[in-house]
Design an enzyme around this catalytic site. Sequence first.
Site, PDB file in Angstrom:
ATOM      1  N   GLU A   1       0.745  -0.997   0.391  1.00 22.82           N
ATOM      2  CA  GLU A   1      -0.092   0.331  -0.215  1.00 22.82           C
ATOM      3  C   GLU A   1       0.668   1.182  -0.065  1.00 22.82           C
ATOM      4  O   GLU A   1       2.464   1.392   0.382  1.00 22.82           O
ATOM      5  CB  GLU A   1      -1.189   0.145   1.091  1.00 22.82           C
ATOM      6  CG  GLU A   1      -0.619   0.523   2.743  1.00 22.82           C
ATOM      7  CD  GLU A   1      -0.885  -0.231   4.040  1.00 22.82           C
ATOM      8  OE1 GLU A   1      -1.185  -0.063   4.718  1.00 22.82           O
ATOM      9  OE2 GLU A   1      -1.894  -1.778   3.393  1.00 22.82           O
TER      10      GLU A   1
ATOM     11  N   LYS B   1       2.356   4.490   1.091  1.00 24.11           N
ATOM     12  CA  LYS B   1       2.276   4.747   2.629  1.00 24.11           C
ATOM     13  C   LYS B   1       2.579   6.239   2.836  1.00 24.11           C
ATOM     14  O   LYS B   1       2.703   7.452   1.807  1.00 24.11           O
ATOM     15  CB  LYS B   1       4.418   5.033   2.812  1.00 24.11           C
ATOM     16  CG  LYS B   1       4.540   5.249   4.751  1.00 24.11           C
ATOM     17  CD  LYS B   1       5.905   4.748   4.892  1.00 24.11           C
ATOM     18  CE  LYS B   1       6.139   5.647   5.811  1.00 24.11           C
ATOM     19  NZ  LYS B   1       5.937   7.148   6.526  1.00 24.11           N
TER      20      LYS B   1
ATOM     21  N   ASP C   1       1.726  10.743   4.142  1.00 26.11           N
ATOM     22  CA  ASP C   1       2.295  10.901   4.085  1.00 26.11           C
ATOM     23  C   ASP C   1       1.020  11.911   4.698  1.00 26.11           C
ATOM     24  O   ASP C   1       0.595  13.507   4.986  1.00 26.11           O
ATOM     25  CB  ASP C   1       3.194  12.149   3.259  1.00 26.11           C
ATOM     26  CG  ASP C   1       4.058  12.582   4.354  1.00 26.11           C
ATOM     27  OD1 ASP C   1       4.985  14.076   3.145  1.00 26.11           O
ATOM     28  OD2 ASP C   1       4.218  12.295   5.760  1.00 26.11           O
TER      29      ASP C   1
ATOM     30  N   TYR D   1      -6.619   1.549   7.276  1.00 25.99           N
ATOM     31  CA  TYR D   1      -5.755   0.973   6.664  1.00 25.99           C
ATOM     32  C   TYR D   1      -5.178  -0.679   7.417  1.00 25.99           C
ATOM     33  O   TYR D   1      -4.977  -1.330   7.307  1.00 25.99           O
ATOM     34  CB  TYR D   1      -4.167   1.218   6.640  1.00 25.99           C
ATOM     35  CG  TYR D   1      -3.875   1.908   7.211  1.00 25.99           C
ATOM     36  CD1 TYR D   1      -3.487   3.571   7.670  1.00 25.99           C
ATOM     37  CD2 TYR D   1      -3.229   0.824   8.616  1.00 25.99           C
ATOM     38  CE1 TYR D   1      -2.279   3.672   9.094  1.00 25.99           C
ATOM     39  CE2 TYR D   1      -2.553   1.649  10.294  1.00 25.99           C
ATOM     40  CZ  TYR D   1      -1.945   3.324  10.097  1.00 25.99           C
ATOM     41  OH  TYR D   1      -1.961   3.446  11.593  1.00 25.99           O
TER      42      TYR D   1
ATOM     43  N   LYS E   1      10.843   3.435   1.502  1.00 21.17           N
ATOM     44  CA  LYS E   1      10.876   4.760   1.464  1.00 21.17           C
ATOM     45  C   LYS E   1      11.430   5.371   0.164  1.00 21.17           C
ATOM     46  O   LYS E   1      12.565   4.870  -0.011  1.00 21.17           O
ATOM     47  CB  LYS E   1      11.355   5.642   2.731  1.00 21.17           C
ATOM     48  CG  LYS E   1      10.949   5.621   4.024  1.00 21.17           C
ATOM     49  CD  LYS E   1       9.856   5.585   4.555  1.00 21.17           C
ATOM     50  CE  LYS E   1      10.053   6.887   4.894  1.00 21.17           C
ATOM     51  NZ  LYS E   1      10.412   7.433   5.666  1.00 21.17           N
TER      52      LYS E   1
ATOM     53  N   CYS F   1       8.557  49.357   1.429  1.00 24.40           N
ATOM     54  CA  CYS F   1       8.183  47.980   0.320  1.00 24.40           C
ATOM     55  C   CYS F   1       9.226  48.269  -0.486  1.00 24.40           C
ATOM     56  O   CYS F   1       9.643  49.318  -0.448  1.00 24.40           O
ATOM     57  CB  CYS F   1       7.189  48.788   0.044  1.00 24.40           C
ATOM     58  SG  CYS F   1       6.814  47.834  -1.491  1.00 24.40           S
TER      59      CYS F   1
ATOM     60  N   CYS G   1       8.306  50.852  -3.124  1.00 16.51           N
ATOM     61  CA  CYS G   1       7.132  51.998  -3.528  1.00 16.51           C
ATOM     62  C   CYS G   1       7.671  52.711  -2.613  1.00 16.51           C
ATOM     63  O   CYS G   1       7.102  53.520  -2.126  1.00 16.51           O
ATOM     64  CB  CYS G   1       5.774  51.761  -3.808  1.00 16.51           C
ATOM     65  SG  CYS G   1       4.703  50.749  -2.575  1.00 16.51           S
TER      66      CYS G   1
ATOM     67  N   CYS H   1       2.612  45.888   2.516  1.00 15.76           N
ATOM     68  CA  CYS H   1       2.741  46.250   1.615  1.00 15.76           C
ATOM     69  C   CYS H   1       1.757  47.750   1.674  1.00 15.76           C
ATOM     70  O   CYS H   1       0.193  47.140   1.624  1.00 15.76           O
ATOM     71  CB  CYS H   1       3.997  46.699   0.724  1.00 15.76           C
ATOM     72  SG  CYS H   1       3.430  48.446  -0.678  1.00 15.76           S
TER      73      CYS H   1
ATOM     74  N   CYS I   1       1.612  51.288  -5.557  1.00 13.59           N
ATOM     75  CA  CYS I   1       2.978  50.444  -5.276  1.00 13.59           C
ATOM     76  C   CYS I   1       2.767  50.090  -7.041  1.00 13.59           C
ATOM     77  O   CYS I   1       2.250  48.843  -6.943  1.00 13.59           O
ATOM     78  CB  CYS I   1       2.781  49.437  -3.955  1.00 13.59           C
ATOM     79  SG  CYS I   1       4.029  47.661  -4.196  1.00 13.59           S
TER      80      CYS I   1
END
Length: 668
Positions: free
Chosen positions: A114, A116, A118, A226, A315, A409, A412, A427, A433
């Site tokens: 199956e 794995k 995450d 599972y 893995k 910023c 600007c 900003c 801007c």
Amino acid sequence: MTSKIIDKITTLRAKIDEHNYHYYVCDAPLVSDSAYDKLFRELQALEAEYPQFISEESPTQRVGSQPAAGFNEITHDLPMLSLANAFSDEEVEAFARRARERLDWDDKLTYVCEPKLDGLAVSIVYEHGLFLRAATRGDGYVGEDITHNVKTIRNVPLRLRGDDYPEWLEVRGEVYMPKQGFTDLNIRMAQLGERQFVNPRNAAAGSLRQLDAQMTATRPLALYAYALGKVEEDSSPNSHYANLQRLKTWGLPVCPEISKVNGAMECLDYYRQIGSKRDALPYEIDGVVYKLDDLMQQEQLGFVSRAPRWAIAHKFPAQEEMTVIEDVEFQVGRTGAITPVARLKPVFVGGVTVSNATLHNMDEVARKDVRIGDTVVVRRAGDVIPEVASVDKSQRPDITKPVVLPTHCPVCESDVVKAEGEAVARCTGGLFCAAQRREGIKHFASRKAMNIEGLGDKLVVQLVSENQIHSSADLFSLSVEQLTGLERMGEKSAKNVVAAIEKSKATTLDKFIYALGIREVGEATARHLAQYYGNLEAVMQADQESLVQVDDVGPIVAAHVHAFFQQSHNVDIIKQLQEAGLHWPTVQVNRDELPLKGQTFVLTGSLTSLPRDEAKGRLQALGAKVSGSVSKNTSVVIAGEAAGSKLVKARELGVTVHNEQWLLELLG
């Protein structure tokens, strides 16, 4: 009268549970989304009118409870132990060889393979078929009580199907966040100015550990079962694979990629097969798991330390590499969000050369203690933007430079502010801007908005930096002469761009609302606003109390929408756009009267007269659902040029097929 109400409520719950089973477990919905929603709303209305008949297993009771003060502990009846890891074919072969030797088994052993996932391992207990409680793995022996949170996960049944389940059933599974759900969540978090999640696993874990289950209910979580845990009064088969199939019959979702194989070589074949389609899977995985199928053999092998001898995780190689941060710059987004970006010494990760990686926000910079000059781990998964995953402090030089959020910023010079409770600094320059104007115009012209072909990012940057345009409305006064005066823009290209701008004037109301770039308003929200109000003036004049009545619009979104239309410069730009000739078909407000309500369309092949997204949007505006796959529930398939397998399947199932001309006549 009372008995009739109870019967009606019971019938509705049974129907909804049946539809949930076919949708989540069988991946074969029996009805359209609108038909399902109608049943759900009918049940909600009855339970609101007769609250004395509400029960905990009702499908309406997934909204979450009041915030908890903390998590209680639950001791697992059977330990939830972790798995040993294998990183090579040789280690998998050694694992299989040890199992055969300990079992004194000469032939190949049978394994269940199956993906794995995450995510986060959980234990769910059902008593007499009813959802009782749920807990995290914790340290394997004691976990946290997350009952109310798991209860909000849509594909977790609150009542088991059938009548052959054991009186006490513990199910082990993985709670995960699908890739698309993770992407959508992070977009929403960014629009809210909140911290984005680093990866789907963190998002799933963080969502499950919310003290406020109502917050968990808003997160796109899912479960794959599972294994079995503790089971009472049950005659389970002596096969792990057979037990997984039983879980499916009881209404629990099981990963469709699970397979039964013989011997180590077939295990490795499975590993390579799953690895080849890893990026195409709708969820993140970091390997595969091999488990002996025979439960008596599992018991005979037993455990070593904190891991079973009968299972192992194989893995995948990490898509990570180490490099050096040479500098950190700050980018300004469409809503003014200031994002730190690491400029890296180029490194090859996950099939591409990476020179830049996101640092997300300053909270993440502080949490990871990232400094200029550090050696860092850069992670890339599929098409996800590369990120700095961690810092190798053992390689930190004597002199490094801290990453400092600018007070002004970088584009600007306006003040940069970080609102209390928000992770993102912004900003304050607004349309003053150039970066925000530039990103706003890019969004306006993008494919899912006004779809102005040829008006790419580089051209927008040139137009803004040379002060040719100051807003999206200025696009519609651009001339061929103006464009040919730009670098690398010939007359033919300029004419094509001007023609594309002219063509974009014919749009739909929902696309226009989306194109405006209102904070937190995505495609779905824009469509709901258009369908609810029917015309732009009504949306612009709506107050927050009215806006929260719209599907997919909460108080925060309503505040953003209302504030946007209160700004005089936004109203001026909208007026200029309308005066430039932008227009759209009338939207029918009453969704119950939409002509295509309850019908499912599938578009296949190439459409020559209008873009696929436009056809989809106009069908949805008429109440239709547009699906990407053909099933027995499909109402109509529109077959364009070079239609392929979907057309073949439609004919096999006897689904009605029409051509593009028919679609054009339908859409008027």
